[in-house]
Write a protein that holds these residues in place. Structure first.
Motif, PDB file in Angstrom:
ATOM      1  N   LYS A 198       0.836  -1.193   0.000  1.00 44.36           N
ATOM      2  CA  LYS A 198       0.000   0.000   0.000  1.00 44.36           C
ATOM      3  C   LYS A 198       0.876   1.251   0.000  1.00 44.36           C
ATOM      4  O   LYS A 198       1.819   1.359   0.773  1.00 44.36           O
ATOM      5  CB  LYS A 198      -0.921   0.000   1.223  1.00 44.36           C
ATOM      6  CG  LYS A 198      -2.040   1.021   1.136  1.00 44.36           C
ATOM      7  CD  LYS A 198      -3.057   0.820   2.253  1.00 44.36           C
ATOM      8  CE  LYS A 198      -4.217   1.796   2.109  1.00 44.36           C
ATOM      9  NZ  LYS A 198      -5.233   1.605   3.179  1.00 44.36           N
ATOM     10  N   HIS A 199       0.542   2.189  -0.879  1.00 44.40           N
ATOM     11  CA  HIS A 199       1.319   3.416  -1.058  1.00 44.40           C
ATOM     12  C   HIS A 199       2.753   3.106  -1.486  1.00 44.40           C
ATOM     13  O   HIS A 199       3.675   3.855  -1.183  1.00 44.40           O
ATOM     14  CB  HIS A 199       1.333   4.256   0.219  1.00 44.40           C
ATOM     15  CG  HIS A 199      -0.035   4.556   0.754  1.00 44.40           C
ATOM     16  ND1 HIS A 199      -1.027   5.146  -0.004  1.00 44.40           N
ATOM     17  CD2 HIS A 199      -0.584   4.320   1.973  1.00 44.40           C
ATOM     18  CE1 HIS A 199      -2.115   5.278   0.728  1.00 44.40           C
ATOM     19  NE2 HIS A 199      -1.882   4.779   1.916  1.00 44.40           N
ATOM     20  N   GLY A 200       2.916   1.998  -2.166  1.00 41.91           N
ATOM     21  CA  GLY A 200       4.244   1.611  -2.624  1.00 41.91           C
ATOM     22  C   GLY A 200       4.159   0.820  -3.920  1.00 41.91           C
ATOM     23  O   GLY A 200       3.917   1.372  -4.996  1.00 41.91           O
ATOM     24  N   GLU A 202       1.931  -1.114  -5.020  1.00 41.07           N
ATOM     25  CA  GLU A 202       0.606  -1.176  -5.666  1.00 41.07           C
ATOM     26  C   GLU A 202       0.532  -0.301  -6.909  1.00 41.07           C
ATOM     27  O   GLU A 202      -0.302  -0.519  -7.794  1.00 41.07           O
ATOM     28  CB  GLU A 202      -0.482  -0.742  -4.682  1.00 41.07           C
ATOM     29  CG  GLU A 202      -0.373   0.713  -4.235  1.00 41.07           C
ATOM     30  CD  GLU A 202      -1.529   1.151  -3.356  1.00 41.07           C
ATOM     31  OE1 GLU A 202      -2.621   0.568  -3.479  1.00 41.07           O
ATOM     32  OE2 GLU A 202      -1.337   2.071  -2.547  1.00 41.07           O
ATOM     33  N   HIS A 203       1.410   0.699  -7.003  1.00 34.09           N
ATOM     34  CA  HIS A 203       1.375   1.627  -8.128  1.00 34.09           C
ATOM     35  C   HIS A 203       2.166   1.116  -9.334  1.00 34.09           C
ATOM     36  O   HIS A 203       2.023   1.665 -10.433  1.00 34.09           O
ATOM     37  CB  HIS A 203       1.926   2.986  -7.712  1.00 34.09           C
ATOM     38  CG  HIS A 203       1.161   3.617  -6.581  1.00 34.09           C
ATOM     39  ND1 HIS A 203      -0.175   3.929  -6.677  1.00 34.09           N
ATOM     40  CD2 HIS A 203       1.537   3.961  -5.319  1.00 34.09           C
ATOM     41  CE1 HIS A 203      -0.593   4.453  -5.537  1.00 34.09           C
ATOM     42  NE2 HIS A 203       0.428   4.488  -4.691  1.00 34.09           N
TER      43      HIS A 203
END
Length: 411
Positions: A198-200, A202-203
């Motif tokens: 998450k916030h890493g 995942e992008h």
């Protein structure tokens, strides 16, 4: 609540959560401690500061070590540090030594420590899994300072397996996150955790929509139209993908195909045992009977042979990248499917449109069928039994619009 003396009786009770921490009032004067359990406390001061400490008994006397300010150290990381401290106390060591600055630590230092911590008191299989992911799969990072490992380095490790074997990819990422979490807690690393989802990641990595590890498969009814579209592309990745669809191997098995594995007189391709996947037991070679459509692709690649690999990559003497077919499929052709999913397309086609027995389709996918005696018998008998099934699959996949090209190449 008693303070940890041995580290055995005191387990993390996890009394706090983010909402409760945010709601805690400051003392009117001095300070007060709020326990999370297991020796971990949040210290609130009238000045407004909030910091984590770990308390334990040393020679029968309460002893405190500061772990960090709440603004710098979240609840999850504070708990990891407390767990490390309890392990040190249980071993009869002063936990303050574990948190004092040391010489620069490498990725391997952190990997060995995490493997030991995660496998202590557990079965050998658990140790093997952690060693496989953090030691064997990460050899290229062993000598790197843990402080200098970046998200790009982690992506290089994850991408080769992320879409082909989602369940393994997810577990690998989680173990890497645990490793960096440990390094941060030990103050071996000052930067963030490059393996967090998450916030890493995942992008930059595609999400696995099926948590059971299945792959998004193109409906078998749509495969012929897709093969027409694919035939219009001249890239090596397009040839490799078409061959993979026609023969139904796993991605790495196809991309690492070498010329010596093909017997053109028998029209077969034998994948060596060392390249085959095996959940249990000994790996075995897998022979695939080749259709004229699959052979046409091999003959076409042979006209411009530049490597021992049938589908050469950009780097000298290396096969095509195992992301090449997926990038073609998803990024260029805008199809929401995975390469591995075409194995399911094949399996569904067999089950829904033909009378071939289930075990024959499973053997075509190199899945284990029956006991050891049955497997030995089937290996000797099943290649020619599978041939008409693979010929029918190829005839279904390659419609009349591109049959002329196949005849030209094969003939």
């Amino acid at each position: 609540m008693a303070l940890p003396e041995t580290g055995i009786a005191m387990a993390g009770i996890k009394l706090l959560n983010t909402a409760r921490i945010n709601a805690l009032p400051l003392p009117e004067r001095g300070k007060r401690r709020v326990s999370d359990g297991g020796g971990l406390y949040l210290v609130l001061r009238a000045t407004g500061s909030k910091a984590w400490v770990f308390l334990w008994k040393r020679n029968g006397q309460p002893t405190e070590i500061g772990l960090g300010r709440l603004s710098d150290l979240g609840l999850a990381d504070a708990r990891k540090m407390a767990e490390i401290a309890r392990v040190e106390v249980a071993a009869g060591r002063d936990p303050r030594e574990a948190f004092r600055p040391k010489d620069e630590k490498t990725f391997k230092d952190a990997a060995l420590a995490v493997v030991e911590m995660k496998s202590r008191g557990r079965e050998a299989k658990t140790r093997h899994q952690w060693e496989r992911d953090l030691l064997y799969r990460c050899k290229t990072l062993h000598s790197r300072p843990i402080e200098n490992v970046t998200r790009s380095d982690i992506l290089k490790l994850l991408r080769p397996i992320w879409n082909d074997t989602p369940e393994s990819g997810r577990r690998f990422r989680a173990r890497l996150e645990a490793l960096f979490g440990y390094a941060i807690a030990m103050k071996w690393r000052q930067g963030g955790n490059p393996a967090v989802w998450k916030h890493g990641l995942e992008h930059v990595l595609s999400a696995h929509t099926d948590t059971k590890g299945h792959h998004d498969a193109m409906p078998w009814q749509d495969v012929p139209a897709f093969m027409v579209e694919l035939s219009e592309r001249k890239a090596i990745s397009a040839k490799a993908l078409a061959f993979t669809i026609l023969t139904a191997p796993r991605t790495n098995e196809a991309l690492q195909a070498q010329w010596g594995e093909f017997d053109f007189s028998k029209e077969t391709w034998t994948i060596p045992a060392e390249r085959m996947k095996a959940k249990t037991g000994k790996r075995k070679p897998h022979t695939i009977p080749l259709s004229p459509q699959a052979l046409a692709i091999i003959h076409e690649m042979g006209e411009t042979k530049i490597s021992d690999y049938v589908f050469p990559g950009q780097k000298r003497d290396k096969p095509l990248s195992n992301m090449a077919m997926l990038n073609l499929l998803q990024s260029r052709m805008k199809k929401p499917f995975t390469v591995h999913g075409f194995r399911s397309s094949f399996r569904d086609w067999v089950g829904e449109t033909t009378d071939y027995p289930r075990e024959l389709a499973e053997m075509a996918l190199a899945h284990v069928v029956g006991n050891m005696s049955e497997q030995a018998y089937r290996r000797g008998k099943a290649i020619e039994r599978r041939r008409p099934m693979m010929l029918e699959w190829a005839a279904f996949c390659v419609p009349s619009e591109i049959n002329a090209n196949v005849v030209r190449l094969h003939g």
